[in-house]
Enzyme design. Structure first.
Site, PDB file in Angstrom:
ATOM      1  N   HIS A  65       9.425  -6.354  -5.858  1.00  0.00           N
ATOM      2  CA  HIS A  65      10.370  -6.988  -4.915  1.00  0.00           C
ATOM      3  C   HIS A  65      11.320  -6.124  -4.835  1.00  0.00           C
ATOM      4  O   HIS A  65      12.021  -5.777  -3.809  1.00  0.00           O
ATOM      5  CB  HIS A  65      10.734  -8.413  -5.473  1.00  0.00           C
ATOM      6  CG  HIS A  65       9.653  -9.482  -5.273  1.00  0.00           C
ATOM      7  ND1 HIS A  65       9.194 -10.390  -6.375  1.00  0.00           N
ATOM      8  CD2 HIS A  65       8.720  -9.650  -4.189  1.00  0.00           C
ATOM      9  CE1 HIS A  65       8.451 -11.327  -5.633  1.00  0.00           C
ATOM     10  NE2 HIS A  65       8.184 -10.727  -4.592  1.00  0.00           N
ATOM     11  N   ASP A 140       4.103 -17.848  12.632  1.00  0.00           N
ATOM     12  CA  ASP A 140       3.473 -16.468  12.770  1.00  0.00           C
ATOM     13  C   ASP A 140       4.282 -15.508  12.830  1.00  0.00           C
ATOM     14  O   ASP A 140       4.827 -15.476  14.045  1.00  0.00           O
ATOM     15  CB  ASP A 140       2.296 -16.848  13.774  1.00  0.00           C
ATOM     16  CG  ASP A 140       1.280 -15.578  14.070  1.00  0.00           C
ATOM     17  OD1 ASP A 140       1.621 -14.536  13.108  1.00  0.00           O
ATOM     18  OD2 ASP A 140       0.781 -15.597  15.187  1.00  0.00           O
ATOM     19  N   ASP A 159       5.996  -8.284   3.562  1.00  0.00           N
ATOM     20  CA  ASP A 159       5.835  -8.385   2.312  1.00  0.00           C
ATOM     21  C   ASP A 159       4.490  -9.503   2.296  1.00  0.00           C
ATOM     22  O   ASP A 159       4.397 -10.665   2.367  1.00  0.00           O
ATOM     23  CB  ASP A 159       6.633  -9.177   1.569  1.00  0.00           C
ATOM     24  CG  ASP A 159       6.618  -9.411   0.181  1.00  0.00           C
ATOM     25  OD1 ASP A 159       5.239  -9.299  -0.202  1.00  0.00           O
ATOM     26  OD2 ASP A 159       7.212 -10.027  -0.348  1.00  0.00           O
ATOM     27  N   PRO A 166      -5.196 -13.931   6.873  1.00  0.00           N
ATOM     28  CA  PRO A 166      -4.094 -13.921   7.781  1.00  0.00           C
ATOM     29  C   PRO A 166      -3.238 -12.553   8.046  1.00  0.00           C
ATOM     30  O   PRO A 166      -2.781 -12.581   8.903  1.00  0.00           O
ATOM     31  CB  PRO A 166      -3.215 -15.000   7.168  1.00  0.00           C
ATOM     32  CG  PRO A 166      -4.101 -15.604   6.253  1.00  0.00           C
ATOM     33  CD  PRO A 166      -5.300 -14.646   5.913  1.00  0.00           C
TER      34      PRO A 166
HETATM   35  N1  AG3 Z   1       2.272  -9.287  -1.873  1.00  0.00           N
HETATM   36  C1  AG3 Z   1       0.971  -8.898  -2.114  1.00  0.00           C
HETATM   37  C2  AG3 Z   1       0.451  -7.560  -2.453  1.00  0.00           C
HETATM   38  C3  AG3 Z   1      -0.828  -7.286  -2.377  1.00  0.00           C
HETATM   39  C4  AG3 Z   1      -1.489  -7.830  -3.784  1.00  0.00           C
HETATM   40  N2  AG3 Z   1      -2.900  -7.454  -3.772  1.00  0.00           N
HETATM   41  C5  AG3 Z   1      -4.079  -7.774  -4.658  1.00  0.00           C
HETATM   42  N3  AG3 Z   1      -3.529  -8.344  -5.467  1.00  0.00           N
HETATM   43  N4  AG3 Z   1      -5.063  -7.345  -4.415  1.00  0.00           N
HETATM   44  C6  AG3 Z   1       2.646  -9.911  -2.867  1.00  0.00           C
HETATM   45  C7  AG3 Z   1       3.648 -10.817  -2.514  1.00  0.00           C
HETATM   46  C8  AG3 Z   1       4.919 -10.794  -3.304  1.00  0.00           C
HETATM   47  N5  AG3 Z   1       6.095 -11.313  -2.465  1.00  0.00           N
END
Ligand code: AG3
Length: 283
Positions: A65, A140, A159, A166
């Site tokens: 983050h 969306d 993020d 999706p």
């Molecule tokens: N965003 C996901 C990152 C990708 C993770 N991929 C995986 N574990 N194969 C995370 C959201 C955090 N706000």
């Protein structure tokens, strides 16, 4: 070892997996968009999993983050309007709102259930949700960006989950083109860009798509994230303006706390590994 006591995410194609010992499963549901699970782990606090992929743990989410937010926010000359596409757990939103220059931060996640679960199981990530500058929309993000007026945002942070399901459209040239069109003069997109060790091809395709959408300046940043495949993750910034410098003085004097990010980490994250430079002909 009893496998039922462990949560494991296998990295497809990489012959590798990451596991956490769990105390109990706290929740599971099929939302309108994806399968959501929450575990209580032995040593990583709570864990959110979407469609079998790790998303957030209490213990190590700060790497991701902070690195999705502060490098871009300390590079843009005056970031006032920030959109977060995805990010339903609100951890990126919390970091963005640490910047006083930010006047408006809109989080646009298609799945409201992610935020509702984060409020229960990751309350510390949601503690800035009532900031008057914050707005949460459950629509969306691809359509939101497509419909936006020119010059309506300074930084778009994507993020997202992996580019399947999706989130697939969030890695396309058409999406980056729509971002380009609604960003202001020094505008930039920051996107989570997977592991350079495991997903180099994807990273290359992403960088190509960003470049052909009109962004002349690209920078991939590297940081540890032990929860995600290979334990070594990245974010890529695509910018209208040069990324050669960041606001070092402001970074060095940041008036807020972070757990990982600081000026030296920022500088270090910009260093490009040899194989990465070779793969993309970077100097
Ligand atoms: N965003 C996901 C990152 C990708 C993770 N991929 C995986 N574990 N194969 C995370 C959201 C955090 N706000």
């Amino acid at each position: 070892m009893n496998p039922s006591e462990w949560f494991t995410e296998q990295a497809a194609g990489a012959g590798s997996a990451f596991s956490l010992k769990i105390k109990q499963k706290l929740h599971e549901e099929q939302s309108d968009f994806q399968f959501l699970e929450i575990y209580e782990t032995e040593t990583f606090g709570n864990l959110m999993v979407i469609d079998g992929c790790t998303m957030v743990s209490t213990r190590d989410n700060f790497f991701y983050h902070e690195m999705m937010s502060h490098p871009a926010l300390f590079t843009h000359p005056a970031p006032k309007r920030v959109w977060i596409i995805g990010g339903g757990d609100c951890g990126t939103l919390k970091e963005v709102l640490k910047h006083d220059s930010v006047e408006q931060a809109i989080q646009i996640d298609i799945d409201e259930r992610v935020t509702r679960l984060a409020e229960i199981y990751f309350p510390e990530l949601c503690e800035s949700n009532n900031d008057p500058r914050a707005e949460l929309k459950f629509i969306d993000g691809i359509k939101w960006v497509k419909d936006a007026e020119p010059n309506s945002v300074d930084i778009i942070i994507v993020d997202s989950t992996d580019p399947v399901g999706p989130a697939e459209g969030l890695f396309s040239k058409a999406f980056y083109r729509d971002c380009f069109n609604c960003l202001s003069e020094h505008g930039m997109v920051v996107q989570q860009s997977e592991s350079a060790l495991f997903h180099l091809k994807l990273l290359g395709e992403m960088r190509d798509a960003m470049g052909s959408a009109g962004f002349d300046h690209l920078q991939t940043l590297f940081f540890p994230q032990c929860l995600y495949p290979s334990g070594w993750w990245s974010a890529t910034i695509a910018s209208k303006a040069s990324l050669a410098k960041f606001r070092e003085l402001d970074s060095a004097n940041k008036p807020f706390d972070t757990t990982y990010y600081n000026i030296d980490i920022h500088r270090a994250a910009l260093a490009q590994p040899e194989f990465f430079k070779k793969a993309f002909s970077l100097s």
